[in-house]
Design a protein around this motif. Sequence first.
Motif, PDB file in Angstrom:
ATOM      1  N   TYR A 171      -5.894   9.430   4.339  1.00 17.54           N
ATOM      2  CA  TYR A 171      -5.710   7.981   4.213  1.00 17.54           C
ATOM      3  C   TYR A 171      -6.593   7.414   3.132  1.00 17.54           C
ATOM      4  O   TYR A 171      -6.198   6.507   2.403  1.00 17.54           O
ATOM      5  N   THR A 175      -4.961   5.385   0.131  1.00 23.17           N
ATOM      6  CA  THR A 175      -5.292   3.978  -0.034  1.00 23.17           C
ATOM      7  C   THR A 175      -5.954   3.738  -1.384  1.00 23.17           C
ATOM      8  O   THR A 175      -5.600   2.816  -2.113  1.00 23.17           O
ATOM      9  N   ILE A 214       1.082   4.622   3.340  1.00 26.21           N
ATOM     10  CA  ILE A 214       0.189   4.792   4.492  1.00 26.21           C
ATOM     11  C   ILE A 214       0.995   4.905   5.782  1.00 26.21           C
ATOM     12  O   ILE A 214       0.683   5.712   6.660  1.00 26.21           O
TER      13      ILE A 214
END
Lengths: 296, 335
Positions: A171, A175, A214
């Motif tokens: 993640y 991100t 995501i």
Amino acid sequence: MVETTQSIERPGRLKEFWYYFRENRGAVIGLYVFLGVFFVAVFAPWLAPYDPTEQFREHFLQPPAWQEGGSWDFVLGTDALGRDLASRLIHGARFSFFVGVVVVVISTTGGISIGLLAGFAPKWLDTIIMRLMDVILAFPSLLLALVLVAVLGPSLMNAVIAIAIVLQPHYVRLTRAAVISERHKDYVTSAKVAGAGRFRMMFITVLPNCLAPIIVQAALSFSNAILDVAALGFLGMGAQPPTPEWGTMLAEAREFILRAWWVVTFPGLAILITVLAINLMGDGLRDALDPKLKRS
Amino acid sequence: MLNFLLSRLLTFIPTFIGVTLISFSFIRVLPGDPIIVMAGERGMSEERYAELRAQFGFDQPIFSQYWDYMTGVLQGDLGTSFVTKKPVFDEFFALFPATLELSLCAITLAILLGIPAGIIAAINRGKFFDRALMSSALVGYSMPIFWWALLMIIVFSGWLGWTPVSGRISLMFFFDDVTGFMLIDSLLSGQAGAFKSAASHLILPTIVLATIPLAVIARQTRSAMLEVLGEDYIRTARAKGLPPSRITYVHALRNALIPVITVIGLLVGTLLAGAILTETIFSWPGIGKWMVDSIYRRDYPVVQGGLMLIAVMVMVVNLTVDVLYGLINPKIRKS
């Protein structure tokens, strides 16, 4: 001349999403199966015919109903301690769901926050964060989780924490990459000029535009979490007996594989079906949310 | 090119230090005293406890412990196993060939089946073959391989009796290690039936370990092929009237394979994680089983050393893939 100002409304986001998601038949099937497992997990105590730990001493290793020696009292048969396999599987769905949800919540909140921080931070902090993530990714995830659990002590909760830690760098990377590609776009600059504060920029201006990859990753980690926790349970490092967790059930069933095929087959099948349903959904989500990826 | 190589090597060093820090601190920083855990439920006297703490250096300040550990690591000294009293480094490299043999067989199988499957699916996009192959690939990708292994044992060892359940070779055979690869050693030994025995022990673990990489490679090959087949130069090749098979296998495949090779490189971690489960189930004497056994036995020097060596191996492979990728693709090198 009559003025015709017919405003064509943009279809709602959800509607648009559903339109693309529906095109992928596998994804829709996956969604239905997923909802089915969710239903079973929520209503387990009412759906299961027996208590998952209740032992029936006259019925050790009884085969499923359709096989000789089986009875409809125990549809999927019983295990070596005389517990009803169907009831244990139904209750097991709760653990898999719990695991999936908790892992996804912990790893997404952690990963998104760190990823946003890295994307907006000065170069040195960004470098430190990303090297740290490289370090975590250098370990095979299952091995790292295994060692973490061994040190923390084997339990379902510790297994969940370990897996959340191991999945979290993905993640962070996603991100950060999304933030970096968004950061120099005009709308971000204009928000900055309008005087948006740092937190507003991070969470309200930029984050919503980074969510598509995501969400896809979240579906993937949901299924990964279920697989890894089952694997840890299988190695004796996850949920402990008599918890009816699917991986733990497989570990208990291992010594009977050549005598009683059903105690081994059904828990694994439950894992496979759940994971497959989520992965099908993940493919559909990717197609629907990420227009950059070619639909195939 | 030199700059590219240097920059990659430079990122390797902090990651390496991080890996040693993590494997070092697991035992020391997280809750739980390894010496008390080692003693188990019997407990131990206070003198013995202090003696053991001193023996492992746990009474030193944490920085000097790390310093000692790092000087050891750089000299190839990872401590000795609590259980076997042998150096961790030697144990690792004694068992490593078994894991390497299994992993190489698995990845070979995955490549040999996965790339053709991906190509066939891409050529038949949307048709029956594509759907069937990609559905199977998704099932393979979602497979809990520890369960898959048990099913294989039930069917092929239990019901059909075709393959042995565990180990690397039948106990009837005994010969010296030459390469550490059972398939080669059994051939070299010249004993009748030895190779067959080694091969039959290898079949099920190979299939189990290959399952997920096979699915990943097939999916990746298909999407890479589809992408390349839509390029202009392929249309040009078609317009020139080249035969379709030449376009597919010569023009498209060469470019489609680049991302596939990257993915294969990244599968090393998956293979090692899979080896932990596969080796445990088939009692395959490799580093995966060694790590799991050491975790059960609380053999901390082995856990710490093994964890670090495995991570370093993954890093070296990833670095190699990265560099090779840079060699093939100048665009990566420049960025």
